[in-house]
Design an enzyme around this catalytic site. Structure first.
Site, PDB file in Angstrom:
ATOM      1  N   HIS A  53       0.809  -1.249   0.087  1.00  0.00           N
ATOM      2  CA  HIS A  53       0.002   0.065  -0.082  1.00  0.00           C
ATOM      3  C   HIS A  53       0.849   1.366  -0.074  1.00  0.00           C
ATOM      4  O   HIS A  53       0.508   2.173  -0.560  1.00  0.00           O
ATOM      5  CB  HIS A  53      -1.133   0.128   1.369  1.00  0.00           C
ATOM      6  N   HIS A  99     -10.631   2.766  -0.512  1.00  0.00           N
ATOM      7  CA  HIS A  99     -10.707   2.466   1.006  1.00  0.00           C
ATOM      8  C   HIS A  99     -11.480   1.185   1.112  1.00  0.00           C
ATOM      9  O   HIS A  99     -12.598   1.117   1.891  1.00  0.00           O
ATOM     10  CB  HIS A  99     -11.253   3.830   1.870  1.00  0.00           C
TER      11      HIS A  99
END
Length: 742
Positions: A53, A99
């Site tokens: 990430h 998200h």
């Protein structure tokens, strides 16, 4: 300060394996980078910063395929958001972020903090956010859990955006079984700024202050970056500790305070960055790396809302509404006064140092002393095996699926009620799309359009993604994602500028999934070059799986376009009786992955036909010139449900109809999803000019009537439908599905 484990215990017990750090990476860090065993805090920092990430260690080789520059790009990937010149000394700033895991676990807060995080990326660049968009992908609405997730996600987006006073003007929402256990929530924000106010996330100048501003730090969101860099399963389905909690009212204060410092006191500021994924460590280390500096922080000075937090927790917390500033020495009190006015924390927690060490103090002890570059630049890129999926190999040898529609009217009515096609106003009406009074075109159209206040310009914006197409033929599907965004922007009368993206895929350690990623990015990159729409920002979201079942590969394209004259914004619905109706682009037998196939077969199959991008670019550019000359009345792109659905949608919420001669198309082709097509209406006085300019790339197929009936003659069928009845089916489908007890 007592560490949770000694370095020797860490080596023996290997807790880092649960933090997405491999044994090979740990050995490289300890043996090659540090020449010693890292302590507990240091191991945690490496785990977060070396997660996919934050580091893109698996996807970087693929991301290099994207073009990221052209004559208008002022800032490409690598900063908080991308920046594009829109003339007159102004710039548009935009970015999208995923998200997904937080929204799957805690839909309301996951979605809300997704909006909050992307807004901070925008104003950290010196821009005021002016619009939000989303791209949401859920499981089927036959599942009670999915209904709950839809409701919570939409409420989270609406509450945060509405409280911030930023309109949500466009987006997309789809439904497919592959997202049942792993929701996709992609948020996009668009901002405006004067080019002179452009900021970067940089920390430099020995002795300059590192200032923490905004909300206090708590234990929420710890290891959120590694949570987003691992496969999802029932075991972590309730991992709420990795989900942040948002406060939009505090974010509004933070936005105003930051913009006041940036625009009114630029001489105070060296750099600014959002504390996003991996919290303080990512923002501080990345800023020091950008400034080729060293940094020393005292974590005892970090504002904390919980007692007894360890250095590990302070550094990895992803508490929301926080920013990190590098401030010129001597201006610390000046900055503090600004933030005091907004009742926000503003504390000097460290200084820029000579050299390149990253040093942290806590409880009077040094708890971290490592090179800055070891966190940001020395990440080991990971090569990945690739393998063409067996399902695609088999599909390429099988005959293409061909529908056999016997009742075209019943098929149209059924398609309009499919959850992905049906009216989404029951969802987006929860968003304030008109706040700030700059919205020209809001949700429900091909693209949202906002005015650039003080000018006669506008910005069009859209989000587009179709995981079904990419699943069947990744490269062509990637091209289609880009072409669909271009069509939506041009349908609004805007010139496409650039894109941001969210690349949502499964586990990249699976060779078939990495092949999907590589192929689809290659397709997107080729299309970006053809349409001159570089990738200026975005993110990669991998490991979107649940119990080993991956989502469809779903690259989301967020595109922004420039409307040079707001008088020529093009609506998506018909305007007046007598206007000519044109079908732009060629229709083929494209049913693989279509809404029609899913509805009739209950699944998707087959492969997508290759198509030539250059001709599509050429006729879309000619169409745009006609729009800019005021010779087009309306335009609507063809996507899910093909021509049948698009024609219906152009008539909904009007009192008009159409009389069409479509005898060159069969009933099946009425629902084909060949990309690059639009339905365009043209005033009769401009028909000759339109036909001369478009040539064989547009066919006149009928006229707009005042009957409020959709009438069409196909090669093997006729349609004679009351538009009011079709609209009622389309509008009532989604609310009924959400309320159903089945």
């Amino acid at each position: 300060m007592k560490q949770a484990m000694s370095p020797e215990e860490i080596k023996a017990k290997k807790p880092y394996l649960d933090w997405s750090l491999s044994e090979a990476e740990y050995d490289y860090i300890s043996q090659q980078l540090l020449g010693r065993l890292p302590n507990y805090t240091e191991t945690g920092l490496f785990s977060a910063m070396w997660s996919e990430h934050c580091s893109y260690k698996k996807s970087k080789p693929v991301l290099r395929l994207f073009p990221n520059k052209n004559a208008r790009v002022l800032q490409g990937p690598g900063e908080g958001a991308g920046v594009v010149d829109i003339d007159d000394g102004q710039a548009v700033v935009f970015k999208a972020e995923s998200h997904n895991h937080p929204t799957t676990v805690e839909p309301y807060q996951g979605a809300a903090t997704g909006i909050g995080g992307i807004l901070r990326d925008i104003f950290s660049m010196g821009a005021r956010p002016v619009a939000s968009l989303d791209s949401l992908h859920f499981g089927e609405l036959t599942d009670a859990q999915t209904k709950m997730k839809v409701t919570g996600t939409v409420r989270g987006i609406g509450d945060y955006g509405n409280c911030m006073g930023i309109p949500t003007v466009a987006g997309e929402t789809t439904f497919d079984p592959c997202y049942q256990g792993n929701v996709l929530c992609n948020a996009m924000s668009v901002g405006l700024m004067d080019q002179k106010d452009l900021q970067k996330g940089k920390a430099a100048g020995i002795g300059n202050a590192v200032m923490y501003v905004g909300a206090k730090t708590g234990r929420d969101g710890i290891h959120g970056a590694t949570f987003a860099s691992a496969d999802f399963s029932d075991e972590n389905a309730t991992q709420r500790s990795a989900v942040q909690v948002g406060d939009p009212f505090m974010e509004k204060l933070l936005l105003e305070a930051c913009l006041e410092v940036i625009t009114k006191h630029p001489d105070w500021l060296v750099g600014i960055q959002d504390m996003g994924a991996a919290g303080i460590v990512s923002s501080s280390a990345e800023m020091a790396s950008e400034g080729h500096s060293g940094m020393e922080l005292d974590l005892d000075l970090v504002p904390q809302r919980e007692a007894g937090m360890s250095a590990y927790e302070i550094m990895l917390s992803e508490s929301q509404e926080r920013m990190l500033l590098c401030v010129n020495k001597g201006h610390e009190e000046d900055v503090k006064k600004v933030f005091d006015f907004y009742d926000l924390e503003a504390v000097t927690i460290g200084r820029i140092t000579a050299g390149h060490q990253y040093v942290l103090h806590h409880d009077g002890e040094v708890v971290c002393d490592i090179p800055v570059s070891s966190l940001t630049d020395d990440v080991l890129e990971e090569s990945s095996e690739e393998q063409k999926p067996a399902r695609i190999v088999a599909a390429e040898q099988a005959p293409a699926w061909q529908p056999h529609i016997t009742d075209v009217e019943a098929t149209l009515r059924s398609l309009l009620q499919q959850s992905t096609v049906a009216d989404k106003s029951s969802l987006y009406q929860q968003y304030d799309s008109q706040v700030r009074t700059n919205t020209v075109v809001g949700p429900g159209s091909d693209a949202g359009v906002i005015r650039v206040r003080g000018t006669h310009k506008g910005l069009a914006m859209t989000t587009d993604g179709n995981g079904r197409f990419v699943y069947l033929s990744p490269k062509v599907g990637g091209q289609i994602a880009l072409v669909e965004a271009v069509c939506n922007i041009i349908a609004s009368g805007a010139e496409p500028l650039a894109i941001t993206d969210c690349l949502n895929y499964g586990d990249p350690n699976d060779p078939e999934i990495f092949w999907e990623l590589h192929q689809s990015v290659q397709g997107m990159a080729e299309a970006c070059r053809v349409f001159d729409t570089p990738v200026i920002s975005g993110n990669v979201s991998l490991y979107n799986e649940n119990n080993g079942q991956a989502i469809h590969p779903t690259p989301m394209v967020g595109m922004v376009g420039l409307v040079k004259n707001l008088d020529h914004v093009i609506p998506s619905f018909v305007q007046q009786p007598g206007d000519r109706v044109y079908l732009v682009g060629q229709t083929g037998d494209d049913y693989a992955g279509s809404e029609l196939q899913k509805m009739l077969q209950g699944e998707i199959s087959g492969t997508l036909a290759d198509f030539d991008l250059e001709p599509v670019r050429d006729y879309l550019h000619r169409l745009l010139k006609l729009m800019q000359a005021g010779k087009v009345a309306s335009a609507h792109d063809l996507s899910e449900g093909g021509l049948g659905v698009a024609l219906s949608e152009t008539l909904f919420k009007t009192d008009l109809g159409m009389d069409l001669d479509l005898r060159h198309l069969t009933a099946d082709q009425f629902f084909s999803e060949t990309p690059g097509r639009l339905v365009v209406t043209v005033p009769a006085e401009f028909a000759a000019d339109f036909e001369s300019t478009m040539g064989g790339d547009a066919a006149m197929v009928g006229t707009v009537t005042n009957s409020h009936w959709l009438q069409a003659r196909l090669a093997n069928a006729e349609i004679n439908q009351n538009v009011s009845e079709l609209q009622q089916l389309w509008e009532e489908a989604l609310p009924c599905q959400l309320k159903s007890k089945d």
